[in-house]
Design a protein around this motif. Structure first.
Motif, short mmCIF file in Angstrom:
data_model
loop_
_atom_site.label_atom_id
_atom_site.label_comp_id
_atom_site.label_asym_id
_atom_site.label_seq_id
_atom_site.Cartn_x
_atom_site.Cartn_y
_atom_site.Cartn_z
N MET A 1 38.92 41.11 51.07
CA MET A 1 38.78 40.03 50.12
C MET A 1 40.18 39.59 49.69
SD MET A 1 36.67 40.14 46.65
CE MET A 1 36.77 38.88 45.46
N ARG A 2 40.39 38.28 49.73
CA ARG A 2 41.69 37.75 49.33
C ARG A 2 41.85 37.80 47.83
NH1 ARG A 2 42.65 31.95 51.78
NH2 ARG A 2 41.99 31.64 49.64
N ARG A 3 43.07 38.00 47.41
CA ARG A 3 43.37 37.95 45.96
C ARG A 3 43.38 36.50 45.52
NH1 ARG A 3 46.21 42.47 43.26
NH2 ARG A 3 46.47 40.79 41.77
N HIS A 4 42.95 36.27 44.33
CA HIS A 4 42.97 34.92 43.79
C HIS A 4 43.81 34.90 42.51
CE1 HIS A 4 39.63 36.99 41.82
NE2 HIS A 4 39.89 36.23 40.77
N GLU A 5 44.17 33.70 42.11
CA GLU A 5 44.98 33.56 40.91
C GLU A 5 44.15 33.88 39.67
OE1 GLU A 5 46.14 29.50 41.25
OE2 GLU A 5 47.98 30.01 42.30
N PHE A 6 44.79 34.52 38.72
CA PHE A 6 44.14 34.81 37.45
C PHE A 6 43.97 33.51 36.68
CE2 PHE A 6 44.68 36.03 32.90
CZ PHE A 6 43.42 36.62 32.76
N GLN A 7 42.76 33.24 36.22
CA GLN A 7 42.48 32.02 35.49
C GLN A 7 41.95 32.38 34.10
OE1 GLN A 7 39.87 29.98 38.16
NE2 GLN A 7 41.57 29.17 39.34
N PRO A 8 42.85 32.46 33.12
CA PRO A 8 42.44 32.90 31.79
C PRO A 8 41.48 31.93 31.11
CG PRO A 8 44.71 32.15 31.75
CD PRO A 8 44.29 32.18 33.18
N GLY A 9 41.56 30.66 31.41
CA GLY A 9 40.65 29.69 30.81
C GLY A 9 39.21 29.97 31.17
N ARG A 10 38.97 30.29 32.42
CA ARG A 10 37.61 30.60 32.86
C ARG A 10 37.12 31.92 32.26
NH1 ARG A 10 36.81 28.71 39.09
NH2 ARG A 10 37.42 26.55 38.76
N LEU A 11 38.02 32.87 32.11
CA LEU A 11 37.66 34.14 31.48
C LEU A 11 37.23 33.92 30.03
CD1 LEU A 11 37.54 37.27 31.52
CD2 LEU A 11 39.93 37.22 30.79
N ILE A 12 38.02 33.16 29.29
CA ILE A 12 37.70 32.90 27.88
C ILE A 12 36.40 32.12 27.76
CG2 ILE A 12 38.47 31.68 25.81
CD1 ILE A 12 41.35 32.42 26.66
N ALA A 13 36.23 31.10 28.59
CA ALA A 13 35.00 30.31 28.54
C ALA A 13 33.78 31.18 28.86
CB ALA A 13 35.08 29.15 29.53
N GLY A 14 33.91 32.04 29.83
CA GLY A 14 32.80 32.93 30.18
C GLY A 14 32.45 33.89 29.07
N ILE A 15 33.46 34.46 28.44
CA ILE A 15 33.20 35.41 27.35
C ILE A 15 32.55 34.69 26.16
CG2 ILE A 15 34.34 36.83 25.60
CD1 ILE A 15 36.33 37.67 27.80
N VAL A 16 33.06 33.52 25.81
CA VAL A 16 32.49 32.77 24.67
C VAL A 16 31.04 32.40 24.94
CG1 VAL A 16 32.64 30.58 23.42
CG2 VAL A 16 34.68 31.94 23.79
N LEU A 17 30.75 31.89 26.12
CA LEU A 17 29.39 31.49 26.44
C LEU A 17 28.46 32.70 26.56
CD1 LEU A 17 30.06 28.55 28.89
CD2 LEU A 17 29.33 28.44 26.51
N LEU A 18 28.99 33.83 27.04
CA LEU A 18 28.19 35.04 27.10
C LEU A 18 27.83 35.53 25.70
CD1 LEU A 18 27.03 37.27 28.96
CD2 LEU A 18 29.17 38.49 28.63
N VAL A 19 28.80 35.53 24.81
CA VAL A 19 28.54 35.94 23.42
C VAL A 19 27.54 34.99 22.76
CG1 VAL A 19 29.60 36.14 21.12
CG2 VAL A 19 30.71 37.17 23.11
#
Length: 81
Positions: A1-19
């Motif tokens: 599996m190739r490494r991908h760039e870290f995307q903090p915006g998507r991480l934050i959006a995912g956590i907020v919507l999950l909560v």
């Protein structure tokens, strides 16, 4: 599996919507009484924070790509801005 760039915006959006989803589910089951005026601003603020983080990460990545390509900022007069 190739490494991908870290995307903090998507991480934050995912956590907020999950909560928000978990809080909505708990409210639907009758565990808590969470008014709508708490969830809507929380989602709006979280998505705004995610956009800001994504924009900042883009600016940082763009700077790193320029350095790797040899287009670093020159010192002295005539920099062009």
């Amino acid at each position: 599996m190739r490494r991908h760039e870290f995307q903090p915006g998507r991480l934050i959006a995912g956590i907020v919507l999950l909560v928000a989803g978990v809080l909505f589910a708990v409210d639907a089951r009758g565990g808590l009484e969470i008014p709508w005026w708490v969830l809507v601003p929380m989602i709006g603020a979280g998505l705004s924070l995610a956009a800001l983080a994504g924009w900042a990460a883009y600016i940082v990545r763009r700077g790193h790509r320029r350095e790797e390509a040899g287009e670093g900022v020159t010192s002295g007069p005539g920099r062009g801005y």
